[in-house]
Scaffold this motif. Sequence first.
Motif, short mmCIF file in Angstrom:
data_model
loop_
_atom_site.label_atom_id
_atom_site.label_comp_id
_atom_site.label_asym_id
_atom_site.label_seq_id
_atom_site.Cartn_x
_atom_site.Cartn_y
_atom_site.Cartn_z
N SER A 1 7.59 10.74 1.30
CA SER A 1 6.30 11.07 0.69
C SER A 1 5.56 10.14 -0.24
O SER A 1 6.40 9.04 -0.69
CB SER A 1 6.68 12.36 -0.37
N GLU A 2 4.42 10.19 -0.26
CA GLU A 2 3.71 9.28 -1.09
C GLU A 2 4.13 9.32 -2.70
O GLU A 2 3.96 8.41 -3.31
CB GLU A 2 2.09 9.54 -1.06
N ALA B 1 4.80 4.88 2.51
CA ALA B 1 5.34 6.24 2.56
C ALA B 1 5.55 6.55 4.40
O ALA B 1 6.42 6.89 4.68
CB ALA B 1 4.44 6.91 2.45
N GLU B 2 4.58 5.78 5.27
CA GLU B 2 4.77 5.98 6.55
C GLU B 2 6.12 4.98 7.18
O GLU B 2 6.64 5.56 7.96
CB GLU B 2 3.45 5.51 7.28
N VAL B 3 6.01 4.03 6.73
CA VAL B 3 7.26 2.97 7.32
C VAL B 3 8.42 3.79 6.78
O VAL B 3 9.53 3.49 7.87
CB VAL B 3 7.12 1.57 6.76
N ASN C 1 0.92 -1.29 0.08
CA ASN C 1 -0.08 -0.07 -0.07
C ASN C 1 0.82 1.11 0.05
O ASN C 1 1.81 1.41 0.77
CB ASN C 1 -0.83 -0.16 1.47
N THR C 2 0.47 2.43 -0.77
CA THR C 2 1.54 3.32 -1.08
C THR C 2 1.54 4.14 0.46
O THR C 2 2.76 4.48 0.56
CB THR C 2 0.97 4.33 -2.19
N ILE C 3 0.34 4.30 0.98
CA ILE C 3 0.35 5.13 1.93
C ILE C 3 1.15 4.45 3.30
O ILE C 3 2.15 5.38 4.01
CB ILE C 3 -1.06 5.38 2.79
N GLU C 4 0.96 3.19 3.36
CA GLU C 4 1.63 2.45 4.55
C GLU C 4 3.21 2.63 4.23
O GLU C 4 3.88 2.67 5.25
CB GLU C 4 1.15 0.98 4.48
N GLY D 1 9.20 6.83 5.94
CA GLY D 1 9.36 8.04 6.41
C GLY D 1 9.41 9.06 4.94
O GLY D 1 10.33 9.80 5.07
#
Length: 249
Positions: free
Chosen positions: A32-33, A26-28, A21-24, A30
């Motif tokens: 940007s999407e 990006a969070e992992v 998943n793109t959002i996940e 650190g």
Amino acid sequence: MLKAERRNFIMTKLVKEQRVNTIELAEVLGLSEDTIRRDLNKLHVKGLLEKVYGGAIPVSNKEENVFDIVISNEKKKREIGLKALSLLHDGQVIIMSGGTTNLVFSKLIPPLLKATIYTYSLPIAMQLSQYQNIDLIFIGGKMQKNAMVTIGMDVLQVLSKIKADICFMGASSINIKQGLTEVGYEVSIVKKAMLEASDKVVSMFTADKLNSKTPHVVCGIDRLNTIITDLNPDDELLKEYHSAGVIVL
């Protein structure tokens, strides 16, 4: 994290989870999407994954098996292969034996891994030939047709000149007293040469191989650094192997 490391992380996660998943991501990581989307687009163009809305999935038309080989206990062997991924890193020199557990493992190797891999297994060599970043050396010799592996002096001579970081070795059987054993004499000789050529030895097998024996000894338990099975490492069946000083995954 370097671009290559980031994309390798994405591919490894995709192999394990069958979707990213793109959002996940990006969070992992650190980031940007937009950066993650660019990575996914690049990997899609290379044919390494299939870009979908919100992320990516494995390439749908990729062959599951080389030569349509029937693999028994494939789910369990996949579990073993996923555990073994933690032992891989860029720059390694690797030796892989034959067998369907190693074949399943070879299908899970991240496509962006940069390594040198020696194998005398034709199906595994064909599988790994799809990976652009792997320097693949197929060890030629007399072909044992039922197992599609090479044996004989030609194989032994090549192995005698290799210095590998790690060896991934399948097993016909294993027990505490006799150690690793094989059905065929010639294969047992090749595996002994693999041991001598490697700094670390990892034996991978399904739980049905535990506490059994076959005619030809490859090595004692003390020669193995790690064993990987489909069992939980704390399973009672593995207690003796822990006590013998082997790392159990």
